[in-house]
Design a protein around this motif. Structure first.
Motif, mmCIF file in Angstrom:
data_model
loop_
_atom_site.group_PDB
_atom_site.id
_atom_site.type_symbol
_atom_site.label_atom_id
_atom_site.label_comp_id
_atom_site.label_asym_id
_atom_site.label_seq_id
_atom_site.Cartn_x
_atom_site.Cartn_y
_atom_site.Cartn_z
ATOM 1 N N VAL A 139 0.833 -1.204 0.000
ATOM 2 C CA VAL A 139 0.000 0.000 0.000
ATOM 3 C C VAL A 139 0.869 1.257 0.000
ATOM 4 N N VAL A 140 1.886 1.287 0.846
ATOM 5 C CA VAL A 140 2.735 2.478 0.934
ATOM 6 C C VAL A 140 3.538 2.658 -0.355
ATOM 7 N N ALA A 141 4.182 1.609 -0.835
ATOM 8 C CA ALA A 141 5.032 1.730 -2.026
ATOM 9 C C ALA A 141 4.223 2.152 -3.249
ATOM 10 N N PHE A 142 3.129 1.463 -3.510
ATOM 11 C CA PHE A 142 2.347 1.801 -4.687
ATOM 12 C C PHE A 142 1.547 3.078 -4.496
ATOM 13 N N GLY A 143 1.198 3.389 -3.266
ATOM 14 C CA GLY A 143 0.547 4.672 -2.992
ATOM 15 C C GLY A 143 1.465 5.847 -3.283
ATOM 16 N N LEU A 144 2.720 5.744 -2.846
ATOM 17 C CA LEU A 144 3.695 6.803 -3.145
ATOM 18 C C LEU A 144 3.945 6.897 -4.640
ATOM 19 N N LEU A 145 4.077 5.765 -5.283
ATOM 20 C CA LEU A 145 4.320 5.753 -6.725
ATOM 21 C C LEU A 145 3.152 6.393 -7.478
ATOM 22 N N ALA A 146 1.932 6.060 -7.086
ATOM 23 C CA ALA A 146 0.755 6.621 -7.747
ATOM 24 C C ALA A 146 0.605 8.124 -7.441
ATOM 25 N N SER A 147 0.978 8.515 -6.243
ATOM 26 C CA SER A 147 0.814 9.910 -5.845
ATOM 27 C C SER A 147 1.865 10.842 -6.438
ATOM 28 N N PHE A 148 3.101 10.391 -6.418
ATOM 29 C CA PHE A 148 4.207 11.286 -6.794
ATOM 30 C C PHE A 148 4.908 10.890 -8.086
ATOM 31 N N GLY A 149 4.577 9.757 -8.651
ATOM 32 C CA GLY A 149 5.246 9.316 -9.875
ATOM 33 C C GLY A 149 6.566 8.659 -9.570
ATOM 34 N N GLY A 150 7.228 8.222 -10.594
ATOM 35 C CA GLY A 150 8.501 7.539 -10.392
ATOM 36 C C GLY A 150 9.150 7.243 -11.713
ATOM 37 N N ALA A 151 9.510 6.009 -11.909
ATOM 38 C CA ALA A 151 10.230 5.625 -13.119
ATOM 39 C C ALA A 151 9.381 5.919 -14.338
ATOM 40 N N ALA A 152 10.039 6.512 -15.298
ATOM 41 C CA ALA A 152 9.320 6.862 -16.540
ATOM 42 C C ALA A 152 9.328 5.717 -17.531
#
Length: 115
Positions: free
Chosen positions: A102-115
């Protein structure tokens, strides 16, 4: 073949530097913290810069940061399940894995990451 040579050299040098640093610190338990993950992450980022450029490596570094934050949350959840709620180790780690997801994918969905 060149990529494997670069990985071997970069990984070996960075792992060795972190191992020396961990050996110099007191208490010796810090050596385990510096043994693998930071050195492998830095070697991976160095290779990403060479192969894909700085922008790609920057995006990858953010995903590593999100993973580290998720790991910290996972660790806190495991500690609470083990100490406060007296769960056995296996159920505690399995349940806390949901926290990591939840935390990892929540952060990824919220702030973006690897393009």
């Amino acid at each position: 073949m060149t990529e494997y040579v670069v990985r071997f050299i970069a990984g070996g040098v960075i792992v060795s530097v972190f191992a020396i640093l961990g050996d110099m610190l007191r208490p010796k338990s810090f050596a385990g913290l510096l043994g693998a993950a930071p050195s492998v992450a830095l070697a991976t980022l160095a290779i990403a810069i060479v192969q894909h450029g700085r922008a790609y490596a920057a995006a990858e570094s953010w995903t590593m940061i999100y993973g580290a934050i998720a790991l910290a949350c996972y660790s806190v959840a495991v500690c609470h399940l083990l100490m406060r709620f007296r769960f056995a180790a296996l159920p505690a780690t399995i349940l806390a894995f949901a926290v990591w997801l939840v935390v990892a994918f929540g952060l990824l969905a919220s702030f973006g990451g690897a393009a």
